[in-house]
Design a protein around this motif. Structure first.
Motif, PDB file in Angstrom:
ATOM      1  N   VAL A 123       4.627  31.710  36.281  1.00 43.32           N
ATOM      2  CA  VAL A 123       3.388  32.455  36.526  1.00 43.32           C
ATOM      3  C   VAL A 123       3.591  33.927  36.169  1.00 43.32           C
ATOM      4  CG1 VAL A 123       1.648  33.096  38.243  1.00 43.32           C
ATOM      5  CG2 VAL A 123       2.770  30.865  38.394  1.00 43.32           C
ATOM      6  N   GLY A 124       2.800  34.397  35.205  1.00 42.59           N
ATOM      7  CA  GLY A 124       2.845  35.803  34.801  1.00 42.59           C
ATOM      8  C   GLY A 124       1.759  36.600  35.494  1.00 42.59           C
ATOM      9  N   GLU A 125       1.484  37.779  34.950  1.00 49.71           N
ATOM     10  CA  GLU A 125       0.544  38.680  35.625  1.00 49.71           C
ATOM     11  C   GLU A 125      -0.895  38.500  35.114  1.00 49.71           C
ATOM     12  OE1 GLU A 125       1.502  42.794  35.143  1.00 49.71           O
ATOM     13  OE2 GLU A 125      -0.141  43.459  36.420  1.00 49.71           O
ATOM     14  N   ALA A 126      -1.133  38.867  33.869  1.00 48.67           N
ATOM     15  CA  ALA A 126      -2.495  38.817  33.323  1.00 48.67           C
ATOM     16  C   ALA A 126      -2.400  38.741  31.805  1.00 48.67           C
ATOM     17  CB  ALA A 126      -3.274  40.064  33.727  1.00 48.67           C
ATOM     18  N   PRO A 127      -3.391  38.149  31.164  1.00 50.18           N
ATOM     19  CA  PRO A 127      -3.341  38.078  29.696  1.00 50.18           C
ATOM     20  C   PRO A 127      -3.438  39.462  29.064  1.00 50.18           C
ATOM     21  CG  PRO A 127      -5.170  36.757  30.601  1.00 50.18           C
ATOM     22  CD  PRO A 127      -4.602  37.560  31.725  1.00 50.18           C
ATOM     23  N   GLY A 128      -2.823  39.603  27.914  1.00 46.88           N
ATOM     24  CA  GLY A 128      -2.977  40.810  27.104  1.00 46.88           C
ATOM     25  C   GLY A 128      -3.919  40.497  25.942  1.00 46.88           C
ATOM     26  N   ARG A 129      -3.859  41.341  24.935  1.00 48.67           N
ATOM     27  CA  ARG A 129      -4.796  41.220  23.806  1.00 48.67           C
ATOM     28  C   ARG A 129      -4.641  39.878  23.073  1.00 48.67           C
ATOM     29  NH1 ARG A 129      -4.948  42.555  18.422  1.00 48.67           N
ATOM     30  NH2 ARG A 129      -6.968  43.331  17.726  1.00 48.67           N
ATOM     31  N   ASP A 130      -3.387  39.519  22.758  1.00 42.25           N
ATOM     32  CA  ASP A 130      -3.168  38.285  21.990  1.00 42.25           C
ATOM     33  C   ASP A 130      -3.623  37.055  22.776  1.00 42.25           C
ATOM     34  OD1 ASP A 130      -1.959  39.589  19.787  1.00 42.25           O
ATOM     35  OD2 ASP A 130      -0.117  39.785  20.942  1.00 42.25           O
ATOM     36  N   GLU A 131      -3.339  37.082  24.080  1.00 43.16           N
ATOM     37  CA  GLU A 131      -3.704  35.942  24.920  1.00 43.16           C
ATOM     38  C   GLU A 131      -5.233  35.825  25.028  1.00 43.16           C
ATOM     39  OE1 GLU A 131      -1.386  38.256  25.768  1.00 43.16           O
ATOM     40  OE2 GLU A 131       0.373  36.987  25.472  1.00 43.16           O
ATOM     41  N   ASP A 132      -5.901  36.989  25.109  1.00 37.83           N
ATOM     42  CA  ASP A 132      -7.361  37.028  25.209  1.00 37.83           C
ATOM     43  C   ASP A 132      -7.985  36.422  23.950  1.00 37.83           C
ATOM     44  OD1 ASP A 132      -9.794  37.834  26.444  1.00 37.83           O
ATOM     45  OD2 ASP A 132      -9.859  39.622  25.184  1.00 37.83           O
ATOM     46  N   LYS A 136      -4.675  31.504  25.465  1.00 36.76           N
ATOM     47  CA  LYS A 136      -3.481  30.895  26.082  1.00 36.76           C
ATOM     48  C   LYS A 136      -2.559  31.986  26.600  1.00 36.76           C
ATOM     49  CE  LYS A 136      -3.261  26.664  23.482  1.00 36.76           C
ATOM     50  NZ  LYS A 136      -2.539  25.864  22.525  1.00 36.76           N
ATOM     51  N   PRO A 137      -1.866  31.727  27.720  1.00 34.33           N
ATOM     52  CA  PRO A 137      -0.958  32.743  28.241  1.00 34.33           C
ATOM     53  C   PRO A 137       0.307  32.876  27.399  1.00 34.33           C
ATOM     54  CG  PRO A 137      -0.859  30.768  29.604  1.00 34.33           C
ATOM     55  CD  PRO A 137      -1.932  30.538  28.580  1.00 34.33           C
ATOM     56  N   PHE A 138       0.859  34.064  27.402  1.00 34.80           N
ATOM     57  CA  PHE A 138       2.160  34.342  26.783  1.00 34.80           C
ATOM     58  C   PHE A 138       2.266  33.840  25.331  1.00 34.80           C
ATOM     59  CE2 PHE A 138       3.274  34.984  31.236  1.00 34.80           C
ATOM     60  CZ  PHE A 138       4.027  36.134  31.153  1.00 34.80           C
ATOM     61  N   VAL A 139       1.377  34.355  24.494  1.00 35.07           N
ATOM     62  CA  VAL A 139       1.468  34.018  23.070  1.00 35.07           C
ATOM     63  C   VAL A 139       1.770  35.254  22.215  1.00 35.07           C
ATOM     64  CG1 VAL A 139       0.017  31.954  23.146  1.00 35.07           C
ATOM     65  CG2 VAL A 139      -1.057  34.187  22.838  1.00 35.07           C
ATOM     66  N   ARG A 141       4.096  39.121  21.947  1.00 34.80           N
ATOM     67  CA  ARG A 141       5.547  39.423  21.818  1.00 34.80           C
ATOM     68  C   ARG A 141       6.321  38.979  23.046  1.00 34.80           C
ATOM     69  NH1 ARG A 141       7.251  44.934  21.326  1.00 34.80           N
ATOM     70  NH2 ARG A 141       9.297  44.164  20.779  1.00 34.80           N
ATOM     71  N   SER A 142       5.772  39.229  24.228  1.00 39.90           N
ATOM     72  CA  SER A 142       6.520  38.822  25.431  1.00 39.90           C
ATOM     73  C   SER A 142       6.559  37.305  25.539  1.00 39.90           C
ATOM     74  CB  SER A 142       5.982  39.487  26.693  1.00 39.90           C
ATOM     75  OG  SER A 142       4.623  39.292  26.815  1.00 39.90           O
ATOM     76  N   GLY A 143       5.526  36.637  25.025  1.00 37.99           N
ATOM     77  CA  GLY A 143       5.528  35.172  25.020  1.00 37.99           C
ATOM     78  C   GLY A 143       6.611  34.612  24.103  1.00 37.99           C
ATOM     79  N   ALA A 164       1.007  29.838  33.488  1.00 41.48           N
ATOM     80  CA  ALA A 164      -0.301  30.391  33.879  1.00 41.48           C
ATOM     81  C   ALA A 164      -0.101  31.852  34.292  1.00 41.48           C
ATOM     82  CB  ALA A 164      -0.894  29.586  35.032  1.00 41.48           C
ATOM     83  N   ASN A 165      -1.186  32.494  34.645  1.00 42.96           N
ATOM     84  CA  ASN A 165      -1.136  33.885  35.097  1.00 42.96           C
ATOM     85  C   ASN A 165      -1.851  34.021  36.427  1.00 42.96           C
ATOM     86  OD1 ASN A 165       0.141  35.522  33.023  1.00 42.96           O
ATOM     87  ND2 ASN A 165      -1.574  34.951  31.693  1.00 42.96           N
ATOM     88  N   VAL A 166      -1.496  35.043  37.187  1.00 45.35           N
ATOM     89  CA  VAL A 166      -2.212  35.342  38.426  1.00 45.35           C
ATOM     90  C   VAL A 166      -3.676  35.658  38.109  1.00 45.35           C
ATOM     91  CG1 VAL A 166      -2.434  37.128  40.216  1.00 45.35           C
ATOM     92  CG2 VAL A 166      -0.191  36.138  39.708  1.00 45.35           C
ATOM     93  N   LEU A 243      12.485  38.811  36.086  1.00 50.38           N
ATOM     94  CA  LEU A 243      11.890  39.960  35.396  1.00 50.38           C
ATOM     95  C   LEU A 243      10.872  39.487  34.352  1.00 50.38           C
ATOM     96  CD1 LEU A 243      15.266  41.867  34.960  1.00 50.38           C
ATOM     97  CD2 LEU A 243      13.496  42.273  36.684  1.00 50.38           C
ATOM     98  N   HIS A 244       9.870  40.317  34.141  1.00 55.46           N
ATOM     99  CA  HIS A 244       8.819  39.974  33.175  1.00 55.46           C
ATOM    100  C   HIS A 244       9.348  40.199  31.755  1.00 55.46           C
ATOM    101  CE1 HIS A 244       5.020  39.995  31.065  1.00 55.46           C
ATOM    102  NE2 HIS A 244       4.435  39.548  32.153  1.00 55.46           N
ATOM    103  N   PRO A 245       9.061  39.279  30.816  1.00 55.69           N
ATOM    104  CA  PRO A 245       9.546  39.479  29.445  1.00 55.69           C
ATOM    105  C   PRO A 245       9.109  40.811  28.834  1.00 55.69           C
ATOM    106  CG  PRO A 245       8.564  37.300  29.682  1.00 55.69           C
ATOM    107  CD  PRO A 245       8.359  38.005  30.984  1.00 55.69           C
TER     108      PRO A 245
HETATM  109  N1  URA Z   1       1.911  39.146  30.186  1.00 52.08           N
HETATM  110  C1  URA Z   1       1.542  38.328  31.189  1.00 52.08           C
HETATM  111  O1  URA Z   1       1.850  38.574  32.362  1.00 52.08           O
HETATM  112  N2  URA Z   1       0.852  37.235  30.859  1.00 52.08           N
HETATM  113  C2  URA Z   1       0.521  36.908  29.618  1.00 52.08           C
HETATM  114  O2  URA Z   1      -0.112  35.881  29.418  1.00 52.08           O
HETATM  115  C3  URA Z   1       0.927  37.774  28.588  1.00 52.08           C
HETATM  116  C4  URA Z   1       1.628  38.888  28.891  1.00 52.08           C
END
Ligand code: URA
Length: 274
Positions: A123-132, A136-139, A141-143, A164-166, A243-245
């Protein structure tokens, strides 16, 4: 400066756009600019006609009149999340839920990726631009880093993990979600975890540990120590905060800490038969 010769290049505009991009302002909500001064003057009964330049095109999603987050919306979120009997129902409920303003600036709901029957959920935090954009979550650079971290412990993202994300909607400009926005989204991710019922849960970054594990310490203190996430029905799931990627991309020296955590996760999955 640049307005004398209309054919001259417009460095001011380029600088302004660069400034916006660096500040995280990378989305236009309307095609035409809104003249807020004219709107305010008109609302106060001034005879100055509004200077709006063109009819606004629809925003990514049209917000209903009452979308300001408040405690009533948080209560509604708790009730709706409880009602979901499957992940599909939960996704439909989120798609129909208008109580979180983040939804109206996001392009789409970012619900999950991977395999809901996998033994591992992250479980991550929130989608960024690429995910939006991709939904899909984490797609981004950090994904990509997350995929490599999973591969390093023998887990293929698509089949061996559920992600998923919070927060399921990208906050505008990647700003930090407000406490109330987080509160409104909290019941949905908790129900998502309960419905997936993974053998092992991993929180990525401090905000995720805070919501999923009710943690109050910073993530550098929390990481690497097993905790338990207790679902609403009382099931205890072993949970590892790490730690978060995105943090690791900024602080590569700390990758060795995440590596230790991932070895722990591998060992736990092996013990539990994952
Ligand atoms: N960071 C997050 O926490 N979630 C994502 O989906 C992408 C980056």
């Amino acid at each position: 400066m640049s307005s004398a010769d209309p054919k001259a290049p417009q460095p001011d505009l380029a600088d302004l756009i660069r400034f916006y991009a660096e500040a995280g302002v990378d989305e236009a909500l309307d095609d035409a600019p809104a003249d807020r001064f004219a709107e305010a003057a008109s609302a106060q009964g001034s005879r100055t006609p509004p200077q709006r330049q063109a009819a606004p095109s629809p925003s990514p999603r049209s917000a209903p009149a009452l979308s300001v987050p408040d405690e009533a919306q948080a209560a509604k979120a708790r009730e709706l999340a409880r009602q979901a009997r499957t992940l599909e129902e939960l996704r439909d409920i989120l798609d129909g839920f208008d109580g979180c303003n983040l939804k109206f600036t996001a392009k789409q709901t970012v619900f999950s990726d991977g395999n809901p029957r996998a033994p591992l959920m992250l479980v991550g935090e929130a989608p960024g631009r690429d995910e939006d954009i991709k939904g899909k979550p984490f797609v981004g650079r950090s994904g990509q880093l997350l995929d490599r971290m999973l591969a390093a412990i023998g887990i293929e993202r698509a089949s061996g993990a559920y992600i998923a994300n919070v927060i399921p909607w990208r906050p505008p400009g990647n700003r930090t979600p407000t406490p109330l926005e987080t509160e409104i989204c909290r019941p949905f991710i908790k129900r998502q975890i309960e419905l997936v019922n993974p053998r092992v849960l991993v929180t990525l970054g401090g905000p995720s540990a805070k919501v999923v594990l009710n943690a109050t310490d910073g993530v550098l203190k929390l990481r690497g120590k097993w905790q338990a996430h207790t679902t609403a029905s009382g099931v205890e799931i072993p949970a590892m905060p790490t730690l978060h990627p995105a943090y690791l991309l900024r602080n590569p020296a700390h990758k060795k800490l995440a590596w230790r955590d991932f070895l722990e996760i591998r060992a736990k999955l092996d013990t539990l038969g994952g």
